[in-house]
Design a protein around this motif. Structure first.
Motif, PDB file in Angstrom:
ATOM      1  N   HIS A  20       0.839  -1.090   0.008  1.00 14.21           N
ATOM      2  CA  HIS A  20      -0.069   0.099   0.042  1.00 14.21           C
ATOM      3  C   HIS A  20       0.944   1.240   0.143  1.00 14.21           C
ATOM      4  O   HIS A  20       0.813   2.170  -0.682  1.00 14.21           O
ATOM      5  CB  HIS A  20      -0.972  -0.013   1.311  1.00 14.21           C
ATOM      6  CG  HIS A  20      -2.016   1.031   1.169  1.00 14.21           C
ATOM      7  ND1 HIS A  20      -1.852   2.047   1.412  1.00 14.21           N
ATOM      8  CD2 HIS A  20      -3.146   0.920   0.716  1.00 14.21           C
ATOM      9  CE1 HIS A  20      -2.971   2.933   1.310  1.00 14.21           C
ATOM     10  NE2 HIS A  20      -4.107   2.123   0.810  1.00 14.21           N
ATOM     11  N   GLU A  21       1.906   1.252   0.862  1.00 13.60           N
ATOM     12  CA  GLU A  21       2.894   2.314   0.970  1.00 13.60           C
ATOM     13  C   GLU A  21       3.760   2.483  -0.495  1.00 13.60           C
ATOM     14  O   GLU A  21       3.698   3.586  -1.094  1.00 13.60           O
ATOM     15  CB  GLU A  21       3.818   2.193   1.950  1.00 13.60           C
ATOM     16  CG  GLU A  21       3.173   2.230   3.334  1.00 13.60           C
ATOM     17  CD  GLU A  21       3.933   1.853   4.493  1.00 13.60           C
ATOM     18  OE1 GLU A  21       5.435   1.428   4.086  1.00 13.60           O
ATOM     19  OE2 GLU A  21       3.952   2.259   5.685  1.00 13.60           O
ATOM     20  N   ARG A  24       1.513   4.024  -3.412  1.00 14.46           N
ATOM     21  CA  ARG A  24       1.274   5.689  -3.293  1.00 14.46           C
ATOM     22  C   ARG A  24       2.522   6.434  -3.417  1.00 14.46           C
ATOM     23  O   ARG A  24       2.568   7.597  -3.883  1.00 14.46           O
ATOM     24  CB  ARG A  24       0.785   6.215  -1.745  1.00 14.46           C
ATOM     25  CG  ARG A  24      -0.566   5.424  -1.537  1.00 14.46           C
ATOM     26  CD  ARG A  24      -1.376   5.932  -0.399  1.00 14.46           C
ATOM     27  NE  ARG A  24      -0.507   6.434   0.499  1.00 14.46           N
ATOM     28  CZ  ARG A  24      -1.039   7.319   1.296  1.00 14.46           C
ATOM     29  NH1 ARG A  24      -2.394   7.737   1.363  1.00 14.46           N
ATOM     30  NH2 ARG A  24      -0.282   8.305   2.214  1.00 14.46           N
ATOM     31  N   SER A  25       3.611   5.663  -3.376  1.00 10.16           N
ATOM     32  CA  SER A  25       5.143   6.440  -3.457  1.00 10.16           C
ATOM     33  C   SER A  25       5.464   7.004  -4.832  1.00 10.16           C
ATOM     34  O   SER A  25       5.245   6.230  -5.674  1.00 10.16           O
ATOM     35  CB  SER A  25       6.213   5.451  -2.997  1.00 10.16           C
ATOM     36  OG  SER A  25       7.390   5.803  -3.225  1.00 10.16           O
ATOM     37  N   LEU A  29      -0.770  13.125  -6.520  1.00  8.74           N
ATOM     38  CA  LEU A  29      -1.837  13.422  -5.587  1.00  8.74           C
ATOM     39  C   LEU A  29      -3.185  12.762  -5.780  1.00  8.74           C
ATOM     40  O   LEU A  29      -3.895  12.235  -4.872  1.00  8.74           O
ATOM     41  CB  LEU A  29      -1.890  14.973  -4.934  1.00  8.74           C
ATOM     42  CG  LEU A  29      -0.538  15.319  -4.327  1.00  8.74           C
ATOM     43  CD1 LEU A  29      -0.711  17.033  -4.004  1.00  8.74           C
ATOM     44  CD2 LEU A  29      -0.323  14.645  -2.998  1.00  8.74           C
ATOM     45  N   GLN A  32      -2.875   9.161  -5.391  1.00  8.94           N
ATOM     46  CA  GLN A  32      -3.129   8.665  -4.061  1.00  8.94           C
ATOM     47  C   GLN A  32      -4.325   9.154  -3.183  1.00  8.94           C
ATOM     48  O   GLN A  32      -4.992   8.219  -2.443  1.00  8.94           O
ATOM     49  CB  GLN A  32      -1.929   9.851  -3.284  1.00  8.94           C
ATOM     50  CG  GLN A  32      -0.643   9.328  -3.686  1.00  8.94           C
ATOM     51  CD  GLN A  32       0.487  10.196  -2.815  1.00  8.94           C
ATOM     52  OE1 GLN A  32       0.213  10.056  -1.749  1.00  8.94           O
ATOM     53  NE2 GLN A  32       1.510  10.906  -3.482  1.00  8.94           N
ATOM     54  N   ARG A  33      -5.101  10.029  -3.544  1.00 11.21           N
ATOM     55  CA  ARG A  33      -6.340  10.293  -3.224  1.00 11.21           C
ATOM     56  C   ARG A  33      -7.460   9.253  -3.676  1.00 11.21           C
ATOM     57  O   ARG A  33      -8.089   8.578  -2.665  1.00 11.21           O
ATOM     58  CB  ARG A  33      -6.834  11.605  -3.570  1.00 11.21           C
ATOM     59  CG  ARG A  33      -8.188  12.071  -3.058  1.00 11.21           C
ATOM     60  CD  ARG A  33      -8.735  13.502  -3.764  1.00 11.21           C
ATOM     61  NE  ARG A  33      -9.973  13.823  -3.265  1.00 11.21           N
ATOM     62  CZ  ARG A  33     -10.586  14.852  -3.651  1.00 11.21           C
ATOM     63  NH1 ARG A  33     -10.009  15.674  -4.802  1.00 11.21           N
ATOM     64  NH2 ARG A  33     -11.775  15.135  -3.565  1.00 11.21           N
ATOM     65  N   THR A  36      -6.562   5.662  -1.745  1.00 13.51           N
ATOM     66  CA  THR A  36      -6.667   5.846  -0.168  1.00 13.51           C
ATOM     67  C   THR A  36      -8.287   5.584   0.078  1.00 13.51           C
ATOM     68  O   THR A  36      -8.688   4.970   0.929  1.00 13.51           O
ATOM     69  CB  THR A  36      -6.095   7.046   0.233  1.00 13.51           C
ATOM     70  OG1 THR A  36      -4.816   6.819  -0.009  1.00 13.51           O
ATOM     71  CG2 THR A  36      -6.267   6.939   1.803  1.00 13.51           C
ATOM     72  N   CYS A 101       1.161  -1.484  -6.941  1.00 12.78           N
ATOM     73  CA  CYS A 101       1.957  -1.814  -5.830  1.00 12.78           C
ATOM     74  C   CYS A 101       3.340  -2.511  -6.195  1.00 12.78           C
ATOM     75  O   CYS A 101       3.887  -2.835  -5.274  1.00 12.78           O
ATOM     76  CB  CYS A 101       1.309  -2.753  -5.083  1.00 12.78           C
ATOM     77  SG  CYS A 101      -0.374  -2.312  -4.509  1.00 12.78           S
TER      78      CYS A 101
END
Length: 823
Positions: A20-21, A24-25, A29, A32-33, A36, A101
């Motif tokens: 998950h990290e 988003r890396s 934005l 990511q929004r 999430t 991912c």
């Protein structure tokens, strides 16, 4: 075993957090929004949130509790305050899959999400959830994120449902292999863990081995080692058959047309899998083994794309195929899209791993610069990689066929899907003399050239006669030593190749060198006409179009581009203005015809015709590409580049083409042959429109003509020798008249017989004719209407301009023949 299950749960949870990290890396934005907020948008169903439609839509994700941070984000983004725990859990889990991912995820990557549901959800509620998915996809699209949501029943693979998951008709091509890709790349966003990872590979529990996956799961539940409701189960990866390897490999070959770098990797992975068949050792098996052993750190923490690359690399090294190995590395590098030649970029995890790989491969900085500049490649570099990709795909295709022969199998793929796949492969890769090859690899953003020089080489020169195009100015020192971009014998195909491959822009400067000193500004005009008429980007051919017969969709008829008879023409007002038989010299003002068209399979084709018969040859070639029941082309445009009478040539050729197309398609509907006479370049010709094609003939007299009409049209059998059974009815003697051709029809039970007397009262008999007498009379009259004072029969000493006479033979009440004049 209980200790092992708890460890497996922890490993799966730790892996989900890490992935998950990583997802988003380094991402925008907006991505990511969306990534999430997805779980909470499905967990709650509220008018303030994207996807809301009605109160009966399924909501609630099992075992999911939004964090305070997520609740605050909902309030900030949507002013959503009613964040109480939902009563129901209609949704079992949300999983991302594919490149998300993994190191293969790039800023341009799509986001594919499986919305997993239990099979007790009603059809109405499932449809409501699908509608909600569509609304959420639209919300993501507004943010610039390509999101695709798939509602998946947990029993889809267990019960072998073959509906399409990936937005394409892949259902019959791959089934278990799609599940293997899911297990290999799935990342839990919210909900239940995947049970498959908790089931021992050998189905052994506490020293007891169970015969099947299902029995093993049942034993785990009975022993209270797992709680069935805590897990989601898509079933085992059993039944990986040779048929499915074959069908899935063919599908990936199909995918490689539109997304070559990604599809080449998947195609070679399937080749590696099938190379050890019947042993099945897919990457998902390795992942499960590492998770159950607590070794999730290997392969860059079980990165699905890294493991894919390792498997392919080992396979290609084993078979010593180093050429395809280098291509695979190029494809992998371009897929990751990190541009290592730019040292100013932050060293995030993807970049760090890729750096390690290129050092292992021994790549130079020069190669990195070249690959990093792929978006600015011009046609030479794109063609180079295109040839390598084509070679790789064809090698894979040959290996696939050999695999099929070794296992004596037919493809599991359905006949309709197989037809669609092979049609698209044919349309994209088949090289044909009249086909314009387009190099659309989704690599470079701009293939436009600042300068294009077209050079014509005459016959009897060192180089092949025809046309060459360079991306250099026509100066000796700039042309010499440079390879031409493309060659074609005919100008239209060369210009079309430049245009449809995107080399031509509004700012491109054109230069010409032609030893014949023709009007080369025609080329500039042609390019403008193509821009105005042919769009370069068109929707991809649909599966229905690929499955159906090929049809012409957009047609340009290009006249006198290469050969223009009007250059030295003396205009005449008082003589016939028929552009195919002009003036006292009876000249055809059409010297060359090029047919440029896009068909329903999105192929671009070119046909060239020149000389005195070019009109007939072009009509025949064009109409014979119109199958029975074909639809009319969406558009037909005529471009004429004549020095004189251009408008008149266009106008008359447009009418001729329209008439011929109408005759061709009308003929296919009523199953009758029709004949169109034409006077071209001082000679009389006849176009025959028949059920299975169009042909043209030249006849010296009406008898030859009618023989062709009857043989082709009414399918009568000519009888040139009269015998007792084929004697001429004596009643004809009373009306026989020398100097006029006479036709006598006599009805039979199966059609009619026909007796013909020519100008010299020589007889021909045709028995058992079919068709209609009315159409035959019309065709024969058309022949004579064409005969004017410049038309003579070489077999006759004189010309009679009377139209033929037509008679009907009937029987009276007494059974005696009677003859009546028809016209």
């Amino acid at each position: 075993m209980q200790y092992d299950i708890n460890n497996i749960k922890k490993e799966l949870d730790d892996l989900a957090i890490l992935k998950h990290e990583r997802a988003r890396s380094g991402m925008p934005l907006e991505f990511q929004r969306v990534f999430t907020l997805l779980p909470v948008l499905f967990h709650f169903h509220h008018p303030d949130l994207p996807g809301y439609q009605n109160i009966d839509t399924p909501s609630g994700i099992a075992y999911y509790q939004p964090s305070n941070e997520i609740i605050e984000q909902l309030q900030h983004c949507f002013n959503f305050k009613s964040a109480t725990q939902t009563k129901y859990s209609d949704i079992s889990a949300l999983y991302s899959m594919g490149s998300t991912c993994s190191i293969g995820q790039a800023v341009t990557s799509d986001l594919d999400i499986w919305v997993c549901i239990e099979n007790n959800l009603s059809t109405v509620k499932k449809q409501a959830l699908i509608t909600k998915c569509q609304l959420i996809e639209e919300w993501a699209e507004e943010l610039g994120v390509k999101l695709t949501l798939f509602v998946v029943d947990v029993d889809r693979f267990i019960n072998q449902h073959h509906e399409c998951l990936m937005g394409e008709n892949c259902g019959s091509a791959q089934h278990i292999l799609l599940l293997e890709e899911f297990y290999r790349s799935a990342n839990l966003l919210a909900g239940k863990r995947l049970l498959w990872f908790a089931v021992p590979a050998d189905f052994t529990i506490n020293d007891v081995t169970y015969p099947t996956y299902e029995k093993c799961v049942q034993a785990l539940v009975v022993a209270n080692i797992i709680k069935r409701e805590e897990w989601i189960d898509f079933g085992p990866l059993t039944g990986l058959s040779a048929e499915e390897y074959f069908g899935a490999s063919l599908w990936q070959l199909y995918k490689s047309i539109d997304s070559p770098f990604k599809a080449v990797l998947k195609t070679l992975l399937l080749e590696a899998y099938s190379s050890i068949y019947p042993e099945n050792r897919p990457i998902a098996y390795e992942m499960r083994e590492y998770i159950q052993k607590g070794e999730i750190h290997v392969h860059h923490y079980l990165d699905s794309y890294s493991m894919l690359l390792d498997r392919i690399t080992n396979y290609l090294i084993e078979i010593r195929d180093f050429q395809r190995l280098e291509l695979v590395r190029h494809c992998f590098y371009l897929k990751v899209n990190e541009k290592l030649s730019d040292n100013d970029q932050p060293l995030l995890w993807r970049r760090k791993i890729l750096n390690e790989l290129v050092q292992q491969w021994g790549w130079t900085h020069k190669l990195l610069v070249k690959l990093d500049a792929s978006k600015t490649w011009k046609i030479e570099q794109v063609r180079e990689i295109h040839e390598i990709l084509l070679h790789t795909m064809m090698t894979g295709y040959r290996n696939l066929l050999n695999f099929g022969r070794r296992n004596n199998l037919d493809s599991l793929i359905s006949p309709q899907d197989l037809a669609i796949l092979t049609r698209k492969l044919y349309a994209s890769f088949e090289v044909l003399p009249g086909k314009i090859s387009t190099l659309k690899l989704n690599i470079s953003d701009n293939l436009q050239e600042d300068v294009l020089t077209f050079i014509h080489v005459k016959e009897d020169r060192i180089n092949r006669a025809g046309w060459y195009v360079y991306n250099q100015t026509p100066k000796l020192n700039s042309i010499i030593g440079h390879q031409y971009l493309e060659y074609s014998k005919y100008l239209v195909k060369l210009v079309g190749w430049c245009y449809f491959n995107g080399l031509i822009s509004d700012s491109t400067n054109f230069y010409y060198y032609d030893g014949d000193e023709r009007d080369n500004q025609k080329i500039t005009k042609l390019i403008e006409d193509l821009k105005n008429y042919f769009p370069i980007d068109v929707p991809a051919a649909t599966e229905e179009q690929l499955y159906g017969p090929c049809e012409i969709r957009h047609l340009a008829i290009i006249l006198n581009l290469e050969d223009d008879p009007t250059i030295n023409l003396e205009l005449e007002d008082e003589i016939s203005t028929n552009v195919l038989n002009y003036g006292k010299q009876e000249l055809s003002l059409v010297g060359s015809i090029d047919l440029l068209y896009r068909n329903s399979w999105n192929e671009i084709r070119v046909l060239h015709f020149s000389g005195s018969l070019c009109v007939l040859e072009a009509i025949k070639a064009l109409l014979n590409r119109m199958h029975k029941d074909a639809d009319l082309p969406n558009s037909v445009e005529i471009f004429c580049y004549s020095k004189h009478l251009s408008h008149e040539v266009c106008k008359q050729m447009k009418k001729l083409m329209d008439d011929c197309v109408d005759l061709r398609l009308t003929t296919t509907k009523n199953n009758l042959t029709q004949v169109k006479p034409l006077r071209i370049d001082g000679a009389s010709w006849y176009l025959f429109f028949e059920r299975f094609g169009v042909s043209f003939h030249q006849f010296e007299n009406a008898i030859d003509f009618y023989g062709a009409v009857s043989n082709n049209k009414v399918q009568g059998r000519p009888l040139n020798i009269l015998d007792e059974s084929n004697e001429l009815p004596k009643e004809i003697d009373s009306v026989a008249y020398e100097g006029i051709i006479q036709f006598f029809f006599e009805d039979t039970t199966t059609g009619f017989d026909l007796y013909i007397l020519n100008e010299h009262n020589q007889i021909e008999i045709y028995r058992n004719c079919n068709g209609t007498k009315e159409n035959m009379v019309k065709d024969i009259n058309d022949f004579y209407v064409l005969s004017d004072d410049r038309f003579t029969f070489t077999t006759s000493s004189s010309v009679n301009f009377n139209l033929p006479q037509f008679y009907q033979i009937t029987y009276n009440d007494a059974g005696e023949r009677e003859i009546f004049l028809l016209n």
